[in-house]
Design a protein around this motif. Structure first.
Motif, PDB file in Angstrom:
ATOM      1  N   ASN A  28      -8.840-113.167 -37.573  1.00 29.20           N
ATOM      2  CA  ASN A  28      -9.667-113.419 -38.746  1.00 29.20           C
ATOM      3  C   ASN A  28      -8.954-114.224 -39.820  1.00 29.20           C
ATOM      4  O   ASN A  28      -9.570-114.588 -40.829  1.00 29.20           O
ATOM      5  N   VAL A  29      -7.688-114.503 -39.637  1.00 23.74           N
ATOM      6  CA  VAL A  29      -6.927-115.192 -40.686  1.00 23.74           C
ATOM      7  C   VAL A  29      -6.309-116.496 -40.186  1.00 23.74           C
ATOM      8  O   VAL A  29      -5.425-117.053 -40.829  1.00 23.74           O
ATOM      9  N   VAL A  30      -6.783-116.966 -39.033  1.00 25.42           N
ATOM     10  CA  VAL A  30      -6.307-118.257 -38.528  1.00 25.42           C
ATOM     11  C   VAL A  30      -7.509-119.190 -38.353  1.00 25.42           C
ATOM     12  O   VAL A  30      -8.649-118.742 -38.211  1.00 25.42           O
ATOM     13  N   ARG A  31      -7.242-120.461 -38.370  1.00 29.21           N
ATOM     14  CA  ARG A  31      -8.277-121.477 -38.177  1.00 29.21           C
ATOM     15  C   ARG A  31      -7.688-122.595 -37.341  1.00 29.21           C
ATOM     16  O   ARG A  31      -6.542-122.998 -37.552  1.00 29.21           O
ATOM     17  N   TYR A  32      -8.480-123.092 -36.405  1.00 33.15           N
ATOM     18  CA  TYR A  32      -8.000-124.173 -35.540  1.00 33.15           C
ATOM     19  C   TYR A  32      -8.117-125.510 -36.259  1.00 33.15           C
ATOM     20  O   TYR A  32      -9.173-125.864 -36.790  1.00 33.15           O
ATOM     21  N   CYS A  33      -7.030-126.247 -36.259  1.00 31.16           N
ATOM     22  CA  CYS A  33      -6.995-127.568 -36.886  1.00 31.16           C
ATOM     23  C   CYS A  33      -7.133-128.623 -35.792  1.00 31.16           C
ATOM     24  O   CYS A  33      -6.211-128.809 -34.988  1.00 31.16           O
ATOM     25  N   LEU A  34      -8.268-129.303 -35.746  1.00 32.33           N
ATOM     26  CA  LEU A  34      -8.524-130.293 -34.704  1.00 32.33           C
ATOM     27  C   LEU A  34      -7.522-131.434 -34.754  1.00 32.33           C
ATOM     28  O   LEU A  34      -7.078-131.939 -33.728  1.00 32.33           O
ATOM     29  N   LYS A  35      -7.151-131.843 -35.950  1.00 38.05           N
ATOM     30  CA  LYS A  35      -6.234-132.974 -36.103  1.00 38.05           C
ATOM     31  C   LYS A  35      -4.860-132.651 -35.555  1.00 38.05           C
ATOM     32  O   LYS A  35      -4.199-133.496 -34.945  1.00 38.05           O
ATOM     33  N   GLN A  36      -4.427-131.400 -35.747  1.00 38.03           N
ATOM     34  CA  GLN A  36      -3.077-131.017 -35.328  1.00 38.03           C
ATOM     35  C   GLN A  36      -3.055-130.307 -33.973  1.00 38.03           C
ATOM     36  O   GLN A  36      -1.992-130.046 -33.427  1.00 38.03           O
ATOM     37  N   HIS A  37      -4.217-129.949 -33.468  1.00 35.82           N
ATOM     38  CA  HIS A  37      -4.346-129.314 -32.146  1.00 35.82           C
ATOM     39  C   HIS A  37      -3.673-127.941 -32.063  1.00 35.82           C
ATOM     40  O   HIS A  37      -3.182-127.554 -31.022  1.00 35.82           O
ATOM     41  N   HIS A  38      -3.648-127.220 -33.166  1.00 29.73           N
ATOM     42  CA  HIS A  38      -3.107-125.864 -33.130  1.00 29.73           C
ATOM     43  C   HIS A  38      -3.699-125.028 -34.245  1.00 29.73           C
ATOM     44  O   HIS A  38      -4.359-125.542 -35.159  1.00 29.73           O
ATOM     45  N   LEU A  39      -3.477-123.731 -34.163  1.00 31.51           N
ATOM     46  CA  LEU A  39      -3.954-122.796 -35.171  1.00 31.51           C
ATOM     47  C   LEU A  39      -3.078-122.825 -36.414  1.00 31.51           C
ATOM     48  O   LEU A  39      -1.852-123.001 -36.323  1.00 31.51           O
ATOM     49  N   CYS A  40      -3.719-122.659 -37.567  1.00 34.60           N
ATOM     50  CA  CYS A  40      -3.005-122.542 -38.841  1.00 34.60           C
ATOM     51  C   CYS A  40      -3.482-121.279 -39.554  1.00 34.60           C
ATOM     52  O   CYS A  40      -4.551-120.745 -39.246  1.00 34.60           O
ATOM     53  N   LEU A  41      -2.705-120.822 -40.521  1.00 29.84           N
ATOM     54  CA  LEU A  41      -3.125-119.698 -41.342  1.00 29.84           C
ATOM     55  C   LEU A  41      -4.134-120.159 -42.379  1.00 29.84           C
ATOM     56  O   LEU A  41      -4.028-121.271 -42.917  1.00 29.84           O
ATOM     57  N   ARG A  42      -5.114-119.323 -42.659  1.00 33.80           N
ATOM     58  CA  ARG A  42      -6.081-119.627 -43.712  1.00 33.80           C
ATOM     59  C   ARG A  42      -5.408-119.478 -45.082  1.00 33.80           C
ATOM     60  O   ARG A  42      -4.481-118.690 -45.251  1.00 33.80           O
ATOM     61  N   GLU A  43      -5.920-120.218 -46.067  1.00 38.40           N
ATOM     62  CA  GLU A  43      -5.381-120.121 -47.420  1.00 38.40           C
ATOM     63  C   GLU A  43      -5.650-118.743 -48.005  1.00 38.40           C
ATOM     64  O   GLU A  43      -4.815-118.179 -48.710  1.00 38.40           O
ATOM     65  N   ARG A  44      -6.837-118.208 -47.732  1.00 41.02           N
ATOM     66  CA  ARG A  44      -7.216-116.869 -48.163  1.00 41.02           C
ATOM     67  C   ARG A  44      -7.875-116.169 -46.988  1.00 41.02           C
ATOM     68  O   ARG A  44      -8.296-116.817 -46.025  1.00 41.02           O
ATOM     69  N   LEU A  45      -8.013-114.873 -47.065  1.00 39.86           N
ATOM     70  CA  LEU A  45      -8.511-114.104 -45.938  1.00 39.86           C
ATOM     71  C   LEU A  45      -9.855-114.605 -45.422  1.00 39.86           C
ATOM     72  O   LEU A  45     -10.080-114.650 -44.219  1.00 39.86           O
TER      73      LEU A  45
END
Length: 208
Positions: A28-45
């Motif tokens: 619930n606290v990660v988001r897939y970044c299409l440009k970077q091709h990997h998961l990142c942490l969300r800024e807020r929950l």
């Protein structure tokens, strides 16, 4: 010996309003970044925005009977995101011991090697979060390893530390990242929240 803060991921250090003992589902606290091709942490929950300087990877190991080979085979998976070009599903080296713990260690090693060797230098993260459901790997690399090294890689009762070769390799990678200004932290989660990496690991250990 207490674990260095830099090796344990604490959700409370990233998001306001999260207590140290709060149960946080990493999915619930990660988001897939299409440009970077990997998961990142969300800024807020619950934010749709993510922190582009972060990289999150789920890792898991598998050690199960393989009907094609007639024996138990170890495999590991590294999940960087849905259909990510960096996802890994590999068997353990056939000329080395095959165990569940070694599969778990190979998963963390494989993830860091992939980040180091496959992600372009311009896209290298500042913060890496390795998510594992393995207590053995989590406590081994964030806590026990410091006592092991101080004691000449011996445990209580003068017993040799098992899988020293892989712990040394994983430790060297964490140190290498740190020397480049990249922090590597480990986050232990329940197995039920690590299903994608588990699927990749099982695919590897059951392949013909």
């Amino acid at each position: 010996m207490p674990a260095p803060i830099s090796r344990r991921f604490d959700p409370g250090n990233y998001w306001e309003g999260v207590s140290p003992d709060q149960d946080v589902d990493p999915n619930n606290v990660v988001r897939y970044c299409l440009k970077q091709h990997h998961l990142c942490l969300r800024e807020r929950l619950r934010s749709k925005q993510y922190m582009p300087h972060t990289l999150v990877v789920f890792v898991d190991g598998s050690y199960q009977y393989n009907e094609h080979h007639g024996q138990r085979i170890g495999g590991y998976g590294c999940y960087f995101g849905p259909s990510s070009r960096y996802n890994v599903s590999e068997c353990l080296p056939s000329n080395r011991p095959q165990t569940s713990n070694r599969a778990e260690l190979h998963a963390s090693i494989g993830a860091l090697q992939t980040i180091r060797d496959c992600i372009p230098e311009s896209s290298q993260p500042e913060d890496v979060v390795v998510i594992t459901d393995s207590r053995y790997v989590y406590r081994g690399i964030t806590e026990w390893i410091f006592a092991w090294r101080a004691n000449g890689w011996m445990r209580r009762g003068r017993r040799r530390v098992e899988n020293r070769d892989l712990f040394e390799k994983l430790d060297a990678l964490v140190v290498e990242f740190g020397q480049c200004g990249v922090s590597v932290r480990f986050w232990r989660v329940p197995r039920a929240r690590n299903t994608k990496a588990d699927e990749l690991a099982r695919e590897a250990s059951s392949a013909p």
